[in-house]
Every structure is written in C-alpha cells, then in structure tokens.
Design a protein around this motif. Sequence first.
Motif: not given
Length: 151
Positions: A26-28, A30-33, A43, A87, A91
């Motif tokens: 989710s965070s990857i 959301q950051r648009g990596d 989204s 990625e 984490s």
Amino acid sequence: MTRSHHAKGPSLRLLRVGENVRHAISSILQRGDVQDKDLAKASVTVSEVRISPDLRNATVFVMPLGGDPEGVITKALNKNSAFLRGELSKSVHMKYMPRLKFVIDESFDEASHIDALLRDPRVTRDLDHDDDVDEDELGDDGEGAVGDDEE
C-alpha cells in the motif's frame, strides 16, 4: 495419542506476514514508486494479502478506485510484480520474498449483492414475520413454554 490437524484457515503467523506485506505494498503504491503509465493516475486499495503456507507465494487482493473492468490495472500490477517484490524486500524482512499475484477483490461486489438480496421485499417480509412472535408463546427465559413441542 496422535494429534490431527484440521485446516481451519491461515495461522496467526501467515495472517501477520500478510498484513505486513499489505501495508508495505500500500505504501509503495501510494508513494507512486512504480513507473508505469497505467498505474500513474490509478488509486488502488490493497484490501488483503493471502500468503501460502510455505511463504513463497502471495495473492494480493486489490480494488482500483472506479473499478478495473478491462483489467488494465491488475495487468500493470502483475507486470511490475518483480519491481514491487524488490521494493518489498527493503521494508519487509523475510527469508524469502513471496512471488506476488494481483487479483481484483470481488468481496465488495459480493457484499453489495448480499445487501441487495436482504433488501428484497420478499426477504424483508419474511424477516419481519419472524420477529412477530407472540409473547404468550415464550416462557420467562425467552424459550418456548414447557410442553410446546413444534412438530
């Protein structure tokens, strides 16, 4: 005495690992990596991650905002799964990073379908009928009176 193991669902460990992977993906996203034109403006909600018992495979249930009728977003996610896996390894610390398979989460549609069925007038009528139990038929404990056997 031997102990038999019955499949009752995923273990607590699998659930915890799945939740950690879900948060990281989710965070990857959301950051648009992820550098993909199909994902650039999308989204995406990651609703669940199911990890296989051997921790080698993960099914990632996603729901793009506005849906994904042509499967463009899920195809883009699957195409970029190797990048996302790399990625994730930054984490989420695991011995083996699971292979990711992205699928549309249809549980939202299923919940809407069940809700629509429960709102059907015929079902509502039956549910209202079940609530209209005559108070005289119940004992003090809310159970049927002694001797009242339904046949």
